[in-house]
Design a protein around this motif. Structure first.
Motif, PDB file in Angstrom:
ATOM      1  N   VAL A  93     -68.487  72.508 -45.434  1.00  0.00           N
ATOM      2  CA  VAL A  93     -67.781  71.978 -44.057  1.00  0.00           C
ATOM      3  C   VAL A  93     -66.232  71.511 -44.434  1.00  0.00           C
ATOM      4  O   VAL A  93     -66.558  70.106 -44.652  1.00  0.00           O
ATOM      5  N   ASP A  94     -66.077  71.547 -43.651  1.00  0.00           N
ATOM      6  CA  ASP A  94     -63.742  71.038 -43.674  1.00  0.00           C
ATOM      7  C   ASP A  94     -64.362  69.376 -42.853  1.00  0.00           C
ATOM      8  O   ASP A  94     -65.286  69.590 -41.544  1.00  0.00           O
ATOM      9  N   MET A  95     -63.510  68.444 -43.273  1.00  0.00           N
ATOM     10  CA  MET A  95     -63.867  67.449 -42.834  1.00  0.00           C
ATOM     11  C   MET A  95     -62.878  67.068 -41.783  1.00  0.00           C
ATOM     12  O   MET A  95     -61.708  67.997 -42.057  1.00  0.00           O
ATOM     13  N   PRO A  96     -62.750  66.913 -40.502  1.00  0.00           N
ATOM     14  CA  PRO A  96     -61.353  67.405 -39.770  1.00  0.00           C
ATOM     15  C   PRO A  96     -60.201  66.193 -39.649  1.00  0.00           C
ATOM     16  O   PRO A  96     -60.972  64.823 -40.111  1.00  0.00           O
ATOM     17  N   PHE A  97     -59.073  66.585 -38.785  1.00  0.00           N
ATOM     18  CA  PHE A  97     -58.321  65.365 -38.841  1.00  0.00           C
ATOM     19  C   PHE A  97     -58.457  64.521 -38.665  1.00  0.00           C
ATOM     20  O   PHE A  97     -58.930  64.236 -37.715  1.00  0.00           O
ATOM     21  N   GLY A  98     -58.068  62.507 -39.788  1.00  0.00           N
ATOM     22  CA  GLY A  98     -58.879  62.132 -38.394  1.00  0.00           C
ATOM     23  C   GLY A  98     -59.978  60.969 -39.378  1.00  0.00           C
ATOM     24  O   GLY A  98     -60.129  60.453 -38.555  1.00  0.00           O
ATOM     25  N   SER A  99     -61.022  61.693 -39.639  1.00  0.00           N
ATOM     26  CA  SER A  99     -62.114  61.699 -40.014  1.00  0.00           C
ATOM     27  C   SER A  99     -62.576  60.898 -41.408  1.00  0.00           C
ATOM     28  O   SER A  99     -63.668  60.519 -41.414  1.00  0.00           O
ATOM     29  N   TYR A 100     -61.023  61.063 -41.894  1.00  0.00           N
ATOM     30  CA  TYR A 100     -61.633  60.432 -43.565  1.00  0.00           C
ATOM     31  C   TYR A 100     -60.729  59.992 -44.160  1.00  0.00           C
ATOM     32  O   TYR A 100     -60.482  58.892 -44.997  1.00  0.00           O
ATOM     33  N   GLN A 101     -59.111  59.835 -43.470  1.00  0.00           N
ATOM     34  CA  GLN A 101     -57.790  59.268 -43.881  1.00  0.00           C
ATOM     35  C   GLN A 101     -57.455  58.607 -43.679  1.00  0.00           C
ATOM     36  O   GLN A 101     -58.266  58.091 -42.653  1.00  0.00           O
ATOM     37  N   GLY A 102     -57.726  57.264 -44.608  1.00  0.00           N
ATOM     38  CA  GLY A 102     -56.974  55.913 -43.872  1.00  0.00           C
ATOM     39  C   GLY A 102     -58.465  54.994 -43.581  1.00  0.00           C
ATOM     40  O   GLY A 102     -57.542  53.683 -42.922  1.00  0.00           O
ATOM     41  N   ASP A 103     -59.098  55.217 -44.546  1.00  0.00           N
ATOM     42  CA  ASP A 103     -60.281  54.269 -43.615  1.00  0.00           C
ATOM     43  C   ASP A 103     -61.678  54.959 -44.457  1.00  0.00           C
ATOM     44  O   ASP A 103     -61.799  56.045 -44.347  1.00  0.00           O
ATOM     45  N   ALA A 104     -61.688  54.584 -46.075  1.00  0.00           N
ATOM     46  CA  ALA A 104     -62.871  55.192 -46.757  1.00  0.00           C
ATOM     47  C   ALA A 104     -64.223  54.746 -45.958  1.00  0.00           C
ATOM     48  O   ALA A 104     -65.676  55.727 -45.872  1.00  0.00           O
ATOM     49  N   HIS A 105     -64.891  53.893 -44.983  1.00  0.00           N
ATOM     50  CA  HIS A 105     -65.832  53.675 -44.282  1.00  0.00           C
ATOM     51  C   HIS A 105     -66.173  54.469 -44.109  1.00  0.00           C
ATOM     52  O   HIS A 105     -67.236  55.087 -43.899  1.00  0.00           O
ATOM     53  N   LEU A 106     -65.512  54.712 -42.955  1.00  0.00           N
ATOM     54  CA  LEU A 106     -65.434  55.541 -41.910  1.00  0.00           C
ATOM     55  C   LEU A 106     -65.694  57.564 -42.173  1.00  0.00           C
ATOM     56  O   LEU A 106     -66.095  58.375 -41.888  1.00  0.00           O
ATOM     57  N   ALA A 107     -65.113  57.586 -43.772  1.00  0.00           N
ATOM     58  CA  ALA A 107     -65.051  59.139 -44.157  1.00  0.00           C
ATOM     59  C   ALA A 107     -66.239  58.697 -44.926  1.00  0.00           C
ATOM     60  O   ALA A 107     -66.931  59.986 -44.872  1.00  0.00           O
ATOM     61  N   LEU A 108     -67.128  57.708 -45.398  1.00  0.00           N
ATOM     62  CA  LEU A 108     -67.936  58.133 -45.529  1.00  0.00           C
ATOM     63  C   LEU A 108     -69.339  58.242 -44.519  1.00  0.00           C
ATOM     64  O   LEU A 108     -69.651  59.308 -44.426  1.00  0.00           O
ATOM     65  N   LYS A 109     -69.190  57.442 -43.605  1.00  0.00           N
ATOM     66  CA  LYS A 109     -70.410  57.726 -42.636  1.00  0.00           C
ATOM     67  C   LYS A 109     -69.702  59.160 -41.964  1.00  0.00           C
ATOM     68  O   LYS A 109     -70.468  59.698 -41.628  1.00  0.00           O
ATOM     69  N   ASN A 110     -68.567  59.840 -41.894  1.00  0.00           N
ATOM     70  CA  ASN A 110     -69.123  60.818 -41.607  1.00  0.00           C
ATOM     71  C   ASN A 110     -69.057  62.612 -41.868  1.00  0.00           C
ATOM     72  O   ASN A 110     -69.414  63.171 -42.086  1.00  0.00           O
TER      73      ASN A 110
END
Ligand code: KIV
Length: 271
Positions: free
Chosen positions: A89-106
């Protein structure tokens, strides 16, 4: 012996075995249950629930607007249909760039709520921390380099990437990096075939090409493009395996004619 024929369920290890055995990996996108079921039954190795759903399913001009919730919605139906194919599954734009915690959460949300086997993210060194965070949770990642559509506003168009030495060198470094970080495969989109060959021979993980020549370890296309539903998209790399837009328009046209004429339903089609 073909890995493909023996395998009941395609895992990341199967991907690696295919590369090691010189067996090409066949991937397509799908975004819904009905198509994913057919694609899986036809023997595809992996299905990507691509953020191309933004264009193909939602009618956006770019992939940027699609959300994590929408990706999860599409992916849940694909996972239900896929019995053998791996679902990425593709992680969409804004869901993983620039914030590793957010990336993991998503990424965790996507894995938990869809039941898919892996996620895909676009980029190299600039999102290294996101790669590390997601991989630290045991989530397999397919990386995506070359033409990365989420960066379309930076590129200014969908032209061939990495034609200049500096960008080609950066791509090679990023390919080495994603392998070293632990990604299980990498998509190479719209780059010269000679560069894709170099990267494919350099890496031990599989490369999956789209518009990147035939030396890659596998290929991916957007289902609606290869089946001819999207008749406006005609890049050089696209091979059309069917002309569904003509078939669908003709079938719908015949149905309209029959209904208007009072010919459908006839007696045999009535209770
Ligand atoms: O979103 C997508 O469909 C993709 C493929 C074209 C690789 O990323």
């Amino acid at each position: 012996m073909s890995v493909h024929k023996e395998v009941k369920v395609v895992t990341t290890q199967v991907f690696q075995n295919m590369k090691n055995n010189g067996e090409k990996i066949a991937m397509l996108t799908s975004y819904d249950y009905s198509i994913a079921r057919l694609v899986d039954q036809a023997g595809i190795d992996a299905i990507l629930v691509g953020d191309s759903a933004a264009n193909v399913m939602l009618g956006h001009h770019t992939t940027l607007p699609i959300t994590v919730d929408e990706m999860i919605f599409f992916a849940q139906s694909v996972v239900k249909a896929a019995k053998r194919a791996m679902v990425v599954v593709d992680m969409p734009f804004g869901s993983y760039q620039g914030d590793a915690h957010l990336a993991l959460k998503n990424a965790v949300r996507i894995m938990k709520e869809t039941g898919c086997q892996a996620v895909k993210i676009e980029g190299g060194k600039e999102i290294e921390e996101s790669y590390k965070a997601i991989l630290s949770a045991g989530i397999p990642i397919m990386a995506h380099l070359g033409l990365t559509p989420q960066s379309i506003n930076k590129f200014g168009g969908y032209a061939l990437r990495a034609t200049e030495d500096a960008e080609a060198q950066l791509l090679i470094e990023n390919a080495k990096l994603v392998e070293q970080l632990g990604c299980f495969s990498v998509v190479l989109e719209k780059i010269p075939a000679s560069l894709a060959k170099k990267v494919t021979e350099m890496l031990s993980i599989p490369t999956i090409g789209i518009g990147a020549g035939n030396v890659c370890d596998g290929q991916i296309l957007v289902f609606q493009d290869m089946i001819g539903i999207n008749d406006e998209f005609k890049p050089k790399f696209l091979r059309r395996y069917a002309d569904l837009s003509t078939i669908i328009k003709s079938a719908v046209g015949n149905y309209v004619t029959d209904v208007k004429a009072g010919d459908y339903p006839n007696e045999e089609e009535s209770y």
